[in-house]
Design a protein around this motif. Sequence first.
Motif, PDB file in Angstrom:
ATOM      1  N   GLU A  39      66.182 -10.871  53.435  1.00  0.00           N
ATOM      2  CA  GLU A  39      66.763 -11.688  52.371  1.00  0.00           C
ATOM      3  C   GLU A  39      65.974 -11.639  51.065  1.00  0.00           C
ATOM      4  O   GLU A  39      66.402 -12.223  50.071  1.00  0.00           O
ATOM      5  CB  GLU A  39      66.910 -13.131  52.868  1.00  0.00           C
ATOM      6  CG  GLU A  39      67.826 -13.221  54.088  1.00  0.00           C
ATOM      7  CD  GLU A  39      68.018 -14.643  54.594  1.00  0.00           C
ATOM      8  OE1 GLU A  39      68.184 -15.554  53.761  1.00  0.00           O
ATOM      9  OE2 GLU A  39      67.990 -14.834  55.825  1.00  0.00           O
ATOM     10  N   GLY A  40      64.842 -10.953  51.073  1.00  0.00           N
ATOM     11  CA  GLY A  40      64.064 -10.779  49.849  1.00  0.00           C
ATOM     12  C   GLY A  40      63.003 -11.849  49.646  1.00  0.00           C
ATOM     13  O   GLY A  40      63.148 -12.992  50.073  1.00  0.00           O
ATOM     14  N   ARG A  41      61.890 -11.420  49.000  1.00  0.00           N
ATOM     15  CA  ARG A  41      60.785 -12.314  48.626  1.00  0.00           C
ATOM     16  C   ARG A  41      60.207 -13.073  49.813  1.00  0.00           C
ATOM     17  O   ARG A  41      59.871 -14.262  49.700  1.00  0.00           O
ATOM     18  CB  ARG A  41      61.231 -13.288  47.535  1.00  0.00           C
ATOM     19  CG  ARG A  41      61.660 -12.600  46.254  1.00  0.00           C
ATOM     20  CD  ARG A  41      61.862 -13.604  45.120  1.00  0.00           C
ATOM     21  NE  ARG A  41      62.200 -12.909  43.891  1.00  0.00           N
ATOM     22  CZ  ARG A  41      63.447 -12.674  43.483  1.00  0.00           C
ATOM     23  NH1 ARG A  41      64.462 -13.092  44.217  1.00  0.00           N
ATOM     24  NH2 ARG A  41      63.680 -12.030  42.356  1.00  0.00           N
ATOM     25  N   GLN A  42      60.053 -12.389  50.947  1.00  0.00           N
ATOM     26  CA  GLN A  42      59.474 -13.022  52.131  1.00  0.00           C
ATOM     27  C   GLN A  42      58.128 -12.384  52.449  1.00  0.00           C
ATOM     28  O   GLN A  42      58.054 -11.186  52.720  1.00  0.00           O
ATOM     29  CB  GLN A  42      60.406 -12.888  53.336  1.00  0.00           C
ATOM     30  CG  GLN A  42      59.811 -13.376  54.641  1.00  0.00           C
ATOM     31  CD  GLN A  42      59.351 -14.831  54.586  1.00  0.00           C
ATOM     32  OE1 GLN A  42      59.950 -15.662  53.909  1.00  0.00           O
ATOM     33  NE2 GLN A  42      58.283 -15.143  55.299  1.00  0.00           N
ATOM     34  N   GLY A  43      57.065 -13.168  52.397  1.00  0.00           N
ATOM     35  CA  GLY A  43      55.745 -12.649  52.729  1.00  0.00           C
ATOM     36  C   GLY A  43      55.605 -12.394  54.219  1.00  0.00           C
ATOM     37  O   GLY A  43      56.070 -13.182  55.045  1.00  0.00           O
ATOM     38  N   VAL A  44      54.964 -11.261  54.562  1.00  0.00           N
ATOM     39  CA  VAL A  44      54.749 -10.894  55.962  1.00  0.00           C
ATOM     40  C   VAL A  44      53.278 -10.533  56.146  1.00  0.00           C
ATOM     41  O   VAL A  44      52.813  -9.513  55.650  1.00  0.00           O
ATOM     42  CB  VAL A  44      55.645  -9.705  56.372  1.00  0.00           C
ATOM     43  CG1 VAL A  44      55.371  -9.307  57.823  1.00  0.00           C
ATOM     44  CG2 VAL A  44      57.124 -10.040  56.175  1.00  0.00           C
ATOM     45  N   ASP A  45      52.544 -11.382  56.857  1.00  0.00           N
ATOM     46  CA  ASP A  45      51.128 -11.130  57.115  1.00  0.00           C
ATOM     47  C   ASP A  45      51.004 -10.213  58.332  1.00  0.00           C
ATOM     48  O   ASP A  45      51.713 -10.391  59.329  1.00  0.00           O
ATOM     49  CB  ASP A  45      50.394 -12.441  57.355  1.00  0.00           C
ATOM     50  CG  ASP A  45      50.257 -13.262  56.083  1.00  0.00           C
ATOM     51  OD1 ASP A  45      51.211 -13.288  55.290  1.00  0.00           O
ATOM     52  OD2 ASP A  45      49.203 -13.890  55.899  1.00  0.00           O
ATOM     53  N   PHE A  46      50.040  -9.272  58.273  1.00  0.00           N
ATOM     54  CA  PHE A  46      50.022  -8.156  59.223  1.00  0.00           C
ATOM     55  C   PHE A  46      48.594  -7.808  59.612  1.00  0.00           C
ATOM     56  O   PHE A  46      47.711  -7.700  58.755  1.00  0.00           O
ATOM     57  CB  PHE A  46      50.681  -6.954  58.540  1.00  0.00           C
ATOM     58  CG  PHE A  46      50.676  -5.668  59.325  1.00  0.00           C
ATOM     59  CD1 PHE A  46      51.779  -5.299  60.082  1.00  0.00           C
ATOM     60  CD2 PHE A  46      49.586  -4.807  59.277  1.00  0.00           C
ATOM     61  CE1 PHE A  46      51.781  -4.110  60.787  1.00  0.00           C
ATOM     62  CE2 PHE A  46      49.583  -3.613  59.976  1.00  0.00           C
ATOM     63  CZ  PHE A  46      50.680  -3.262  60.738  1.00  0.00           C
ATOM     64  N   LEU A  47      48.360  -7.631  60.903  1.00  0.00           N
ATOM     65  CA  LEU A  47      47.093  -7.132  61.422  1.00  0.00           C
ATOM     66  C   LEU A  47      47.379  -6.064  62.476  1.00  0.00           C
ATOM     67  O   LEU A  47      48.418  -6.102  63.142  1.00  0.00           O
ATOM     68  CB  LEU A  47      46.278  -8.250  62.073  1.00  0.00           C
ATOM     69  CG  LEU A  47      45.568  -9.219  61.138  1.00  0.00           C
ATOM     70  CD1 LEU A  47      44.980 -10.384  61.929  1.00  0.00           C
ATOM     71  CD2 LEU A  47      44.476  -8.509  60.339  1.00  0.00           C
ATOM     72  N   CYS A  48      46.437  -5.116  62.634  1.00  0.00           N
ATOM     73  CA  CYS A  48      46.574  -4.129  63.699  1.00  0.00           C
ATOM     74  C   CYS A  48      45.211  -3.811  64.287  1.00  0.00           C
ATOM     75  O   CYS A  48      44.179  -3.935  63.619  1.00  0.00           O
ATOM     76  CB  CYS A  48      47.293  -2.867  63.234  1.00  0.00           C
ATOM     77  SG  CYS A  48      46.574  -2.033  61.806  1.00  0.00           S
ATOM     78  N   TYR A  49      45.235  -3.409  65.547  1.00  0.00           N
ATOM     79  CA  TYR A  49      44.041  -3.195  66.347  1.00  0.00           C
ATOM     80  C   TYR A  49      44.207  -1.912  67.164  1.00  0.00           C
ATOM     81  O   TYR A  49      45.339  -1.515  67.488  1.00  0.00           O
ATOM     82  CB  TYR A  49      43.842  -4.355  67.345  1.00  0.00           C
ATOM     83  CG  TYR A  49      43.797  -5.720  66.713  1.00  0.00           C
ATOM     84  CD1 TYR A  49      42.600  -6.395  66.552  1.00  0.00           C
ATOM     85  CD2 TYR A  49      44.971  -6.347  66.276  1.00  0.00           C
ATOM     86  CE1 TYR A  49      42.554  -7.661  65.981  1.00  0.00           C
ATOM     87  CE2 TYR A  49      44.936  -7.598  65.696  1.00  0.00           C
ATOM     88  CZ  TYR A  49      43.720  -8.253  65.548  1.00  0.00           C
ATOM     89  OH  TYR A  49      43.695  -9.490  64.963  1.00  0.00           O
ATOM     90  N   ASN A  50      43.100  -1.297  67.533  1.00  0.00           N
ATOM     91  CA  ASN A  50      43.119  -0.241  68.535  1.00  0.00           C
ATOM     92  C   ASN A  50      43.571  -0.881  69.845  1.00  0.00           C
ATOM     93  O   ASN A  50      42.876  -1.750  70.387  1.00  0.00           O
ATOM     94  CB  ASN A  50      41.714   0.354  68.658  1.00  0.00           C
ATOM     95  CG  ASN A  50      41.607   1.450  69.702  1.00  0.00           C
ATOM     96  OD1 ASN A  50      42.395   1.527  70.629  1.00  0.00           O
ATOM     97  ND2 ASN A  50      40.601   2.292  69.553  1.00  0.00           N
ATOM     98  N   ALA A  51      44.738  -0.481  70.347  1.00  0.00           N
ATOM     99  CA  ALA A  51      45.287  -1.155  71.521  1.00  0.00           C
ATOM    100  C   ALA A  51      44.400  -0.988  72.750  1.00  0.00           C
ATOM    101  O   ALA A  51      44.344  -1.873  73.608  1.00  0.00           O
ATOM    102  CB  ALA A  51      46.694  -0.626  71.812  1.00  0.00           C
ATOM    103  N   ALA A  52      43.672   0.138  72.840  1.00  0.00           N
ATOM    104  CA  ALA A  52      42.808   0.390  73.989  1.00  0.00           C
ATOM    105  C   ALA A  52      41.489  -0.362  73.889  1.00  0.00           C
ATOM    106  O   ALA A  52      40.929  -0.781  74.906  1.00  0.00           O
ATOM    107  CB  ALA A  52      42.550   1.891  74.128  1.00  0.00           C
ATOM    108  N   VAL A  53      40.996  -0.527  72.659  1.00  0.00           N
ATOM    109  CA  VAL A  53      39.709  -1.199  72.423  1.00  0.00           C
ATOM    110  C   VAL A  53      39.911  -2.149  71.240  1.00  0.00           C
ATOM    111  O   VAL A  53      39.574  -1.832  70.102  1.00  0.00           O
ATOM    112  CB  VAL A  53      38.587  -0.185  72.117  1.00  0.00           C
ATOM    113  CG1 VAL A  53      37.227  -0.897  72.020  1.00  0.00           C
ATOM    114  CG2 VAL A  53      38.528   0.907  73.161  1.00  0.00           C
ATOM    115  N   PRO A  54      40.492  -3.322  71.467  1.00  0.00           N
ATOM    116  CA  PRO A  54      40.872  -4.193  70.345  1.00  0.00           C
ATOM    117  C   PRO A  54      39.701  -4.747  69.545  1.00  0.00           C
ATOM    118  O   PRO A  54      39.921  -5.338  68.488  1.00  0.00           O
ATOM    119  CB  PRO A  54      41.687  -5.302  71.001  1.00  0.00           C
ATOM    120  CG  PRO A  54      41.341  -5.254  72.447  1.00  0.00           C
ATOM    121  CD  PRO A  54      40.995  -3.840  72.756  1.00  0.00           C
TER     122      PRO A  54
END
Length: 217
Positions: A39-54
Amino acid sequence: MRHATSTPGRILRDDTVPAGAPWSGVVEAGDRLRIVDLEGRQGVDFLCYNAAVPEERYSAPNTIKAAGTIVLTTGTTLYSDRANPLMTIVSDTAGGHDTIAGCCSAPSNRMLYGVEDAAGCRENFLAALAPHGLGARDIVPNVNFFCSVPVGADGGLEPGVFVRGRSQPGDFVELRAEMSVLVAVSNCPQVNNPCNDGAPTRIRILVHRPEPEEAAP
């Protein structure tokens, strides 16, 4: 919608995330994650990790140093704290994203806006990470997709830090996993600054496996 959201290859997940809600999942190496601002203008906070060794996780400083800019967009690789590539932005219709301002939280909402008990993205991250055995010690400064944090020539920030988002309905960002990654998302519930126009909305998250010719960089 301004942009088509069809994806080549095989769709592995296709989720609509309600306004203010968390999401998490593992994206295998070579697969792609698409976040659609419905719908527009929506903030999305994001993190990522090594799935094998988080214990290896997203590093804003390494990402900024490698990119040579604080604005993330197509071609930017998200690096870990061990300087390994986690994901690469392969498509961005919104035109740039923040990675310096971090996530909102109940304590920061009290500090910045004087409101009590207003849960934010930190609380969403905790909910998203809990099923994967991760917690508060695993939350680090994150990417804010579809968010803008202008920095002046003197290093100053706008009052309130975040300004009104510029993304339009249907804008999306797509990332290719460079290793098997665990992704945590907060569809930001913030109503105290202009990033979401004070009215959080739903997003769509797709994980897909491209056809072989599409998978090449």
